[in-house]
Design a protein around this motif. Structure first.
Motif, PDB file in Angstrom:
ATOM      1  N   ILE A  43     -20.560  -9.020  -3.003  1.00  0.00           N
ATOM      2  CA  ILE A  43     -19.210  -9.902  -3.001  1.00  0.00           C
ATOM      3  C   ILE A  43     -19.082 -10.097  -4.032  1.00  0.00           C
ATOM      4  N   ILE A  44     -17.457  -9.930  -4.214  1.00  0.00           N
ATOM      5  CA  ILE A  44     -17.134 -10.262  -5.585  1.00  0.00           C
ATOM      6  C   ILE A  44     -15.562 -11.424  -5.260  1.00  0.00           C
ATOM      7  N   TYR A  45     -16.276 -13.103  -4.611  1.00  0.00           N
ATOM      8  CA  TYR A  45     -14.892 -13.774  -3.858  1.00  0.00           C
ATOM      9  C   TYR A  45     -14.116 -14.029  -5.342  1.00  0.00           C
ATOM     10  N   ILE A  46     -12.739 -14.291  -4.718  1.00  0.00           N
ATOM     11  CA  ILE A  46     -11.435 -14.713  -5.310  1.00  0.00           C
ATOM     12  C   ILE A  46     -10.592 -15.243  -4.611  1.00  0.00           C
ATOM     13  N   ASN A  47     -10.863 -16.805  -4.899  1.00  0.00           N
ATOM     14  CA  ASN A  47     -10.023 -17.537  -4.413  1.00  0.00           C
ATOM     15  C   ASN A  47      -8.534 -18.230  -4.699  1.00  0.00           C
ATOM     16  N   ARG A  48      -7.644 -17.798  -4.949  1.00  0.00           N
ATOM     17  CA  ARG A  48      -6.607 -18.591  -4.703  1.00  0.00           C
ATOM     18  C   ARG A  48      -5.550 -20.004  -5.121  1.00  0.00           C
ATOM     19  N   LYS A  49      -6.009 -20.675  -6.049  1.00  0.00           N
ATOM     20  CA  LYS A  49      -6.059 -22.093  -5.907  1.00  0.00           C
ATOM     21  C   LYS A  49      -4.421 -22.419  -6.618  1.00  0.00           C
ATOM     22  N   TRP A  50      -3.912 -21.890  -7.612  1.00  0.00           N
ATOM     23  CA  TRP A  50      -2.333 -22.423  -7.974  1.00  0.00           C
ATOM     24  C   TRP A  50      -1.499 -21.313  -8.657  1.00  0.00           C
ATOM     25  N   GLU A  51      -0.007 -21.536  -7.985  1.00  0.00           N
ATOM     26  CA  GLU A  51       1.138 -20.781  -9.027  1.00  0.00           C
ATOM     27  C   GLU A  51       1.634 -21.184 -10.069  1.00  0.00           C
ATOM     28  N   LYS A  52       2.093 -20.609 -10.814  1.00  0.00           N
ATOM     29  CA  LYS A  52       2.943 -20.993 -12.098  1.00  0.00           C
ATOM     30  C   LYS A  52       4.423 -20.357 -12.070  1.00  0.00           C
ATOM     31  N   TRP A  53       5.453 -21.368 -12.392  1.00  0.00           N
ATOM     32  CA  TRP A  53       6.759 -20.856 -12.513  1.00  0.00           C
ATOM     33  C   TRP A  53       6.782 -20.896 -14.087  1.00  0.00           C
ATOM     34  N   VAL A  54       7.063 -19.127 -14.596  1.00  0.00           N
ATOM     35  CA  VAL A  54       7.983 -19.573 -16.041  1.00  0.00           C
ATOM     36  C   VAL A  54       8.989 -18.969 -16.616  1.00  0.00           C
ATOM     37  N   THR A  55      10.296 -19.799 -16.014  1.00  0.00           N
ATOM     38  CA  THR A  55      11.594 -18.910 -15.952  1.00  0.00           C
ATOM     39  C   THR A  55      11.792 -17.739 -15.682  1.00  0.00           C
ATOM     40  N   GLN A  56      10.784 -16.903 -14.946  1.00  0.00           N
ATOM     41  CA  GLN A  56      11.036 -15.751 -14.615  1.00  0.00           C
ATOM     42  C   GLN A  56       9.709 -15.144 -13.988  1.00  0.00           C
ATOM     43  N   ASN A  57      10.197 -14.503 -13.008  1.00  0.00           N
ATOM     44  CA  ASN A  57       9.260 -13.687 -11.984  1.00  0.00           C
ATOM     45  C   ASN A  57       7.639 -13.000 -12.874  1.00  0.00           C
ATOM     46  N   SER A  58       8.226 -12.221 -14.220  1.00  0.00           N
ATOM     47  CA  SER A  58       7.438 -11.078 -14.939  1.00  0.00           C
ATOM     48  C   SER A  58       6.209 -12.395 -15.373  1.00  0.00           C
ATOM     49  N   LYS A  59       7.339 -13.284 -16.325  1.00  0.00           N
ATOM     50  CA  LYS A  59       5.804 -14.584 -16.910  1.00  0.00           C
ATOM     51  C   LYS A  59       5.101 -15.082 -16.365  1.00  0.00           C
ATOM     52  N   SER A  60       5.464 -16.020 -14.552  1.00  0.00           N
ATOM     53  CA  SER A  60       4.469 -16.466 -13.944  1.00  0.00           C
ATOM     54  C   SER A  60       3.295 -15.152 -13.516  1.00  0.00           C
ATOM     55  N   ALA A  61       2.603 -16.584 -12.853  1.00  0.00           N
ATOM     56  CA  ALA A  61       1.336 -15.948 -12.330  1.00  0.00           C
ATOM     57  C   ALA A  61       1.049 -17.171 -11.064  1.00  0.00           C
ATOM     58  N   THR A  62      -0.631 -16.020 -10.561  1.00  0.00           N
ATOM     59  CA  THR A  62      -1.254 -16.629  -9.574  1.00  0.00           C
ATOM     60  C   THR A  62      -1.726 -17.093 -10.308  1.00  0.00           C
ATOM     61  N   PHE A  63      -2.868 -18.266 -10.371  1.00  0.00           N
ATOM     62  CA  PHE A  63      -4.796 -18.523 -10.697  1.00  0.00           C
ATOM     63  C   PHE A  63      -5.678 -19.018  -9.624  1.00  0.00           C
ATOM     64  N   GLY A  64      -6.986 -18.112  -9.423  1.00  0.00           N
ATOM     65  CA  GLY A  64      -7.890 -18.898  -8.750  1.00  0.00           C
ATOM     66  C   GLY A  64      -8.950 -18.754  -9.341  1.00  0.00           C
ATOM     67  N   GLU A  65     -10.588 -18.745  -8.176  1.00  0.00           N
ATOM     68  CA  GLU A  65     -11.710 -18.591  -9.196  1.00  0.00           C
ATOM     69  C   GLU A  65     -12.061 -17.648  -8.911  1.00  0.00           C
ATOM     70  N   PHE A  66     -12.888 -17.052  -9.399  1.00  0.00           N
ATOM     71  CA  PHE A  66     -14.145 -16.470  -8.846  1.00  0.00           C
ATOM     72  C   PHE A  66     -15.889 -16.619  -9.085  1.00  0.00           C
ATOM     73  N   THR A  67     -16.192 -15.814  -7.915  1.00  0.00           N
ATOM     74  CA  THR A  67     -17.837 -15.995  -7.888  1.00  0.00           C
ATOM     75  C   THR A  67     -18.071 -14.426  -7.609  1.00  0.00           C
ATOM     76  N   PHE A  68     -19.182 -14.145  -8.153  1.00  0.00           N
ATOM     77  CA  PHE A  68     -20.156 -12.939  -8.484  1.00  0.00           C
ATOM     78  C   PHE A  68     -20.812 -12.477  -8.890  1.00  0.00           C
ATOM     79  N   ASP A  69     -21.959 -12.873  -7.804  1.00  0.00           N
ATOM     80  CA  ASP A  69     -23.570 -13.272  -8.118  1.00  0.00           C
ATOM     81  C   ASP A  69     -23.661 -14.216  -8.826  1.00  0.00           C
TER      82      ASP A  69
END
Length: 213
Positions: A46-72
């Motif tokens: 299983i590829i586990y993805i855990n969302r941790k942070w959001e970053k707003w950069v002036t508009q939605n298309s430039k902004s992002a969500t960051f998370g961590e993953f583990t896979f084996d």
């Protein structure tokens, strides 16, 4: 078989219970309309993805969500679009938490030679990676259809994704853009895809959870 269930710390979003077979506690996680089991011991398929942070950069298309993953034995970071999750396409938002199947995906835009020296991004970013053996992966389940085209591919920040997952092993959240280097993202992608191919794509799932406050 589940023999008992009760709220943990009076929080019905997280239920701890005991199984008769191994007597080890498991957790149930709830996202929007999504309940699924999370074992304390991680499944190497299983590829586990855990969302941790959001970053707003002036508009939605430039902004992002960051998370961590583990896979084996692999681990790193995942970049996704900013904002609330949705099952609808075309909104530049992340997909809902839950468990996803994956399938191989190849199109004219996302083709096996994309990151080779003769491919589109190989030429643009001076990359020289080998041709992908099977192609990219597409995520889907009973709520997010294959036709939505949620892929895992390389990218440096939220501008590269309108729903897809962008992996990397080094993340700089202090920057407004280019939080992950393109070389690092492509390299991490290849490691993930190679491991999926080794395990057999039908044996691998993706589980996404969310710890963003």
């Amino acid at each position: 078989m589940v023999v008992d269930a009760e709220p943990k710390n009076q929080n019905w979003f997280e239920i701890q219970y005991e199984e008769v077979v191994d007597n080890r506690p498991n957790l149930w996680y709830h996202g929007k309309d999504n309940w699924f089991e999370l074992n304390n011991g991680k499944d190497p398929n299983i590829i586990y993805i855990n969302r941790k942070w959001e970053k707003w950069v002036t508009q939605n298309s430039k902004s992002a969500t960051f998370g961590e993953f583990t896979f084996d034995d692999l681990s790193g970071f995942i970049c996704e679009p900013y904002g609330e999750e949705t099952i609808k396409s075309g909104l530049d938002k992340r997909i809902p938490v839950g468990k996803y199947n994956i399938k191989w995906h190849n199109t004219t835009k996302y083709n096996k030679k994309l990151y080779t020296k003769d491919g589109k991004y190989g030429k643009k970013f001076n990359l020289d990676f080998p041709e992908l053996s099977k192609g990219f992966i597409c995520l889907y389940n009973d709520k997010v259809s294959k036709s939505r085209g949620i892929l895992m591919h390389a990218g440096t920040d939220g501008r590269w994704s309108v729903g897809c997952l962008l992996p990397g092993t080094s993340l700089d959240r202090s920057k407004s853009t280019k939080n992950i280097s393109i070389e690092d993202s492509v390299s991490t992608l290849y490691k993930i895809l190679n491991k999926i191919e080794e395990k057999g794509i039908d044996n691998v799932k993706i589980v996404i959870t969310d710890e963003i406050n």
